[in-house]
Write an enzyme that holds these catalytic residues in place. Structure first.
Site, PDB file in Angstrom:
ATOM      1  N   LYS A 294      -3.106 -11.009  -8.898  1.00  0.00           N
ATOM      2  CA  LYS A 294      -4.342 -11.426  -8.354  1.00  0.00           C
ATOM      3  C   LYS A 294      -5.463 -10.607  -8.855  1.00  0.00           C
ATOM      4  O   LYS A 294      -5.408  -9.471  -9.193  1.00  0.00           O
ATOM      5  CB  LYS A 294      -4.488 -11.771  -6.715  1.00  0.00           C
TER       6      LYS A 294
ATOM      7  N   LYS B 178     -10.123  -5.699  -6.733  1.00  0.00           N
ATOM      8  CA  LYS B 178     -11.203  -4.524  -7.155  1.00  0.00           C
ATOM      9  C   LYS B 178     -10.965  -3.612  -7.585  1.00  0.00           C
ATOM     10  O   LYS B 178     -11.759  -2.967  -8.551  1.00  0.00           O
ATOM     11  CB  LYS B 178     -12.097  -4.475  -5.618  1.00  0.00           C
TER      12      LYS B 178
ATOM     13  N   LYS C 201       0.753  -1.117   0.003  1.00  0.00           N
ATOM     14  CA  LYS C 201       0.036   0.112  -0.069  1.00  0.00           C
ATOM     15  C   LYS C 201       0.755   1.380  -0.084  1.00  0.00           C
ATOM     16  O   LYS C 201       0.483   2.267  -0.723  1.00  0.00           O
ATOM     17  CB  LYS C 201      -0.857  -0.048   1.419  1.00  0.00           C
TER      18      LYS C 201
END
Ligand code: AMP
Length: 341
Positions: A204, A207, A122
């Site tokens: 992966k 969203k 992040k």
């Protein structure tokens, strides 16, 4: 002394998990998490939540939050989650989680939080917003879980490290103040936690990253077909029974999720015999994904049209989740010696 409140029938293990409302749900969320929620809801005392507070660590703008929360509720229900069986609630409706988060923060060390893989990812993705909430994300997640004294946490492979941390924090609490919090473990019926890869195999399904390589439960049929047909292949194997390159193995892996065994076996045989036609394989995969997703997508749209129902789901879920959280927090405060009168 307050009496311990029983929150579940004896013998029923507690299950907890959550999904952030940061975008449309995808096949990774389905196969990594929701599929297990639906299986577990009959046999366990389940608490499933929309993790709206967690989403604020990376998505501080709340203009679309309500709509996103409603969508995640609708998508889970369309996948088979039954709010009559499981407590299905919103994280921000259980205020005592914030209190437990505060206590657990004092058992979490800066060094270990900084080493968390998701935190480091992040920081790389949002260098302008490295906030304390992001650093202590695994602590809030631990609080969400242990506030129900949950034993099993159905999650995808990306959550393995967070679960290990939740166990560490629960153990530290128990050592310091007495046995109150069970150690939670990540759970998947197939034993191994799974990661659904992106269509291009570089990461992966997610969203918010790589939308062209992620199949969303909201994708229209033609969008699914287009994304699948763009998947990288090659001219095919030239030696029988050869090892598959990663990007081909990836397509087989995705096929195993949505296609019947005979179909997968046929393409495995074709691959091993060097007769495989990747165009045909991708068409088949696209149709199987369409058949899997279209009924869910249509149900989501129906459920979203009924906001009154979704509000009732949230209220009912919050009542169940708060009853369970209250009971744990009484024990927590008592163990910590915070019950002065
Ligand atoms: P998130 O989308 O990060 O809020 O995650 C919600 C749940 O879906 C968690 O249990 C994740 O582990 C799971 N999940 C998210 N992406 C994937 C993926 N690509 N493969 C498997 N599980 C996933």
């Amino acid at each position: 002394m307050e009496k311990k409140k029983e929150t579940m029938p004896p013998g029923r293990q507690v299950v907890m998990s959550g999904i952030r409302p940061t975008g449309f749900l995808h096949l990774g969320n389905y196969f990594g998490a929701i599929q297990n929620y639906v299986k577990m809801q009959d046999d366990f005392e389940c608490y499933f939540m929309v993790a709206d507070l967690h989403s604020l660590t990376t998505h501080p703008d709340t203009k679309e939050l309500k709509q996103n929360v409603l969508r995640v509720l609708a998508e889970n229900i369309a996948c088979g989650l039954d709010p009559e069986k499981a407590a299905f609630y919103c994280q921000s409706h259980v205020h005592e989680t914030a209190e437990l988060y505060l206590y657990l923060n004092m058992m979490a060390y800066k060094g270990e939080l900084e080493k968390t893989t998701t935190f480091k990812d992040k920081v790389r993705q949002h260098p302008q917003n490295v906030n304390a909430g992001l650093l202590t994300y695994p602590v809030l997640q631990a609080a969400d879980i242990v506030i129900h004294r949950a034993k099993y946490v159905p999650v995808g492979k990306d959550q393995e490290q967070h679960l290990e941390m939740a166990r560490t924090f629960a153990n530290r609490f128990n050592h310091r103040y007495g046995e109150v919090l069970p150690e939670p473990t990540a759970f998947n019926y197939n034993r191994q936690l799974i990661k659904v890869p992106s269509l291009d195999g570089t990461g992966k399904m997610s969203k918010s990253e790589n939308p062209n390589a992620t199949i969303y439960l909201a994708d229209e049929d033609d969008v699914i077909r287009k994304k699948v047909m763009k998947t990288k292949t090659d001219a095919g194997p030239t030696q029988q029974n050869s090892v598959k390159p990663d990007y081909i193995d990836n397509i087989f892996g995705l096929m195993k999720l949505v296609s019947v065994n005979d179909v997968v076996a046929k393409f495995e045989d074709d691959y091993n015999a060097c007769t495989i036609r990747y165009g045909d394989m991708k068409k088949q995969l696209a149709e199987d994904m369409v058949n899997f997703i279209a009924p869910i997508r249509n149900k989501v749209n129906d459920i979203l049209n009924n906001e009154k129902y979704l509000k009732e789901v949230m209220e009912k879920g919050a009542a169940k989740a708060n009853a369970s959280a209250n009971a744990t927090m009484k024990l927590v405060r008592q163990a910590m010696g915070l019950n002065y009168y």
